[in-house]
Design an enzyme around this catalytic site. Structure first.
Site, PDB file in Angstrom:
ATOM      1  N   LYS A 186       1.211  -5.865  14.896  1.00  0.00           N
ATOM      2  CA  LYS A 186       1.201  -4.610  15.640  1.00  0.00           C
ATOM      3  C   LYS A 186       0.811  -4.819  17.105  1.00  0.00           C
ATOM      4  O   LYS A 186       1.258  -4.063  17.981  1.00  0.00           O
ATOM      5  CB  LYS A 186       0.269  -3.604  14.965  1.00  0.00           C
ATOM      6  CG  LYS A 186       0.818  -3.053  13.656  1.00  0.00           C
ATOM      7  CD  LYS A 186       2.210  -2.458  13.825  1.00  0.00           C
ATOM      8  CE  LYS A 186       2.659  -1.629  12.632  1.00  0.00           C
ATOM      9  NZ  LYS A 186       4.047  -1.140  12.806  1.00  0.00           N
ATOM     10  N   VAL A 198      14.501  -4.315   6.291  1.00  0.00           N
ATOM     11  CA  VAL A 198      14.633  -4.521   7.731  1.00  0.00           C
ATOM     12  C   VAL A 198      14.385  -5.967   8.129  1.00  0.00           C
ATOM     13  O   VAL A 198      14.803  -6.406   9.209  1.00  0.00           O
ATOM     14  CB  VAL A 198      13.673  -3.607   8.527  1.00  0.00           C
ATOM     15  CG1 VAL A 198      14.021  -2.143   8.307  1.00  0.00           C
ATOM     16  CG2 VAL A 198      12.214  -3.884   8.183  1.00  0.00           C
ATOM     17  N   TYR A 210      -1.351  -7.992   9.919  1.00  0.00           N
ATOM     18  CA  TYR A 210      -0.917  -6.679  10.401  1.00  0.00           C
ATOM     19  C   TYR A 210      -1.366  -6.451  11.843  1.00  0.00           C
ATOM     20  O   TYR A 210      -0.594  -5.957  12.683  1.00  0.00           O
ATOM     21  CB  TYR A 210      -1.490  -5.610   9.475  1.00  0.00           C
ATOM     22  CG  TYR A 210      -1.036  -4.202   9.735  1.00  0.00           C
ATOM     23  CD1 TYR A 210       0.268  -3.801   9.464  1.00  0.00           C
ATOM     24  CD2 TYR A 210      -1.933  -3.247  10.211  1.00  0.00           C
ATOM     25  CE1 TYR A 210       0.675  -2.489   9.669  1.00  0.00           C
ATOM     26  CE2 TYR A 210      -1.544  -1.939  10.421  1.00  0.00           C
ATOM     27  CZ  TYR A 210      -0.237  -1.561  10.146  1.00  0.00           C
ATOM     28  OH  TYR A 210       0.162  -0.264  10.350  1.00  0.00           O
ATOM     29  N   ILE A 229      -3.432   8.194   9.129  1.00  0.00           N
ATOM     30  CA  ILE A 229      -2.421   9.195   8.792  1.00  0.00           C
ATOM     31  C   ILE A 229      -2.279   9.236   7.268  1.00  0.00           C
ATOM     32  O   ILE A 229      -2.323   8.209   6.593  1.00  0.00           O
ATOM     33  CB  ILE A 229      -1.061   8.856   9.436  1.00  0.00           C
ATOM     34  CG1 ILE A 229      -1.198   8.652  10.959  1.00  0.00           C
ATOM     35  CG2 ILE A 229      -0.038   9.951   9.119  1.00  0.00           C
ATOM     36  CD1 ILE A 229      -1.609   9.879  11.734  1.00  0.00           C
TER      37      ILE A 229
END
Length: 278
Positions: A170, A65, A166, A199
């Site tokens: 984010k 991506v 990160y 998660i």
């Protein structure tokens, strides 16, 4: 009763594994045709096969991506394959952690490229389609809503030690979400964000204390996993008592894809079992 997303077309990046795979399967089960992206061709094709086996429609667009042409390529492939774009889920991502004094420029820039620049480019590539189809619908007196769901993290809402790259990326995704909600409201595009806590994915897999697990991404061996003792502690600190499943994470994204969310835009929802994460 008709499936809730019947005749819709969705793009899901990073959909070969984990949360992205669960999102692709969830949207397909609701009737959407799904364009499945993954860095690697094999898992993307496997998810497409799962969807088709269940009677759905899907196609794979493999690739990084972060590549400069990725946004235009996946938009073109989606329009060629299905003739429309109704939902975009910017999910692709990984972590490449280090404390700031040991973090290289390459580490910092690679994570920003994947998590922030790539969604920007994909949305930029989709804008002409959204503009043209929205203009046509408004001329016909029709109000049709389309959906963008960007994926952030509690590292972006609250920061996390060892994740300057990160966390910055984010947090940027949340800013991008708010800006696009204002730009695209006139085109009836809802732009929202889900920030995930802990998660169960390969990034959070259990590893024995003192050991490490790695995945290869673009020629780099990236350390993944969480020490088993730390994961157990996190589970005890989460009000719901455990880490979330990819399917539960997909449910949070699904909420923003439904017609019931047509008057919600520019929002960030934390999906973390009542706690921010590790």
């Amino acid at each position: 009763m008709h499936p809730t997303l019947q005749s819709k077309v969705a793009i899901v990046t990073g959909a070969g594994r984990g949360i992205g795979r669960a999102v692709a399967l969830k949207l397909a089960s609701a009737g959407a045709a799904v364009v499945v992206n993954d860095l690697d061709e094999t898992p993307a094709n496997e998810v497409v096969a799962e969807i088709e086996h269940a009677g759905g429609r899907a196609l794979a667009v493999a690739g990084n991506v972060a590549a400069p042409d990725f946004g235009t390529r996946i938009v073109a492939a989606t329009l060629d394959g299905f003739g429309a774009i109704d939902i975009i889920v910017n999910n692709a991502g990984y972590t490449w952690d280090n404390v700031i004094q040991k973090m290289t420029d390459e580490q910092f820039e690679a994570i920003l490229a994947c998590h922030l620049t790539a969604p920007f480019r994909l949305l930029r590539a989709a804008q002409p389609y959204f503009r043209n189809v929205s203009s046509s619908e408004q001329e016909q007196g029709r109000e049709v809503f389309r959906k963008v769901v960007n994926v952030s993290s509690v590292s972006g809402t609250g920061g996390n030690a060892g994740q300057a790259n990160y966390s910055a990326a984010k947090a940027g995704v949340i800013g991008l979400t708010k800006a696009m909600a204002k730009e695209w409201g006139r085109m009836k595009v809802n732009v929202n964000c889900v920030a995930f806590g802990a998660i169960e994915t390969r990034l959070t897999q259990r590893v024995p204390q003192g050991e490490s697990a790695f995945v290869s991404i673009e020629g780099h061996d990236i350390r993944v996993g969480v020490p088993a003792e730390r994961a157990a502690l996190a589970g005890r600190e989460i009000p719901l008592g455990r880490l979330g499943t990819p399917e539960e994470a997909a449910g949070a994204i699904y909420l923003f894809c439904l017609p019931e969310s047509d008057y919600i835009s520019g929002q960030t929802v934390i999906c973390g079992g009542g706690r921010g994460g590790f």
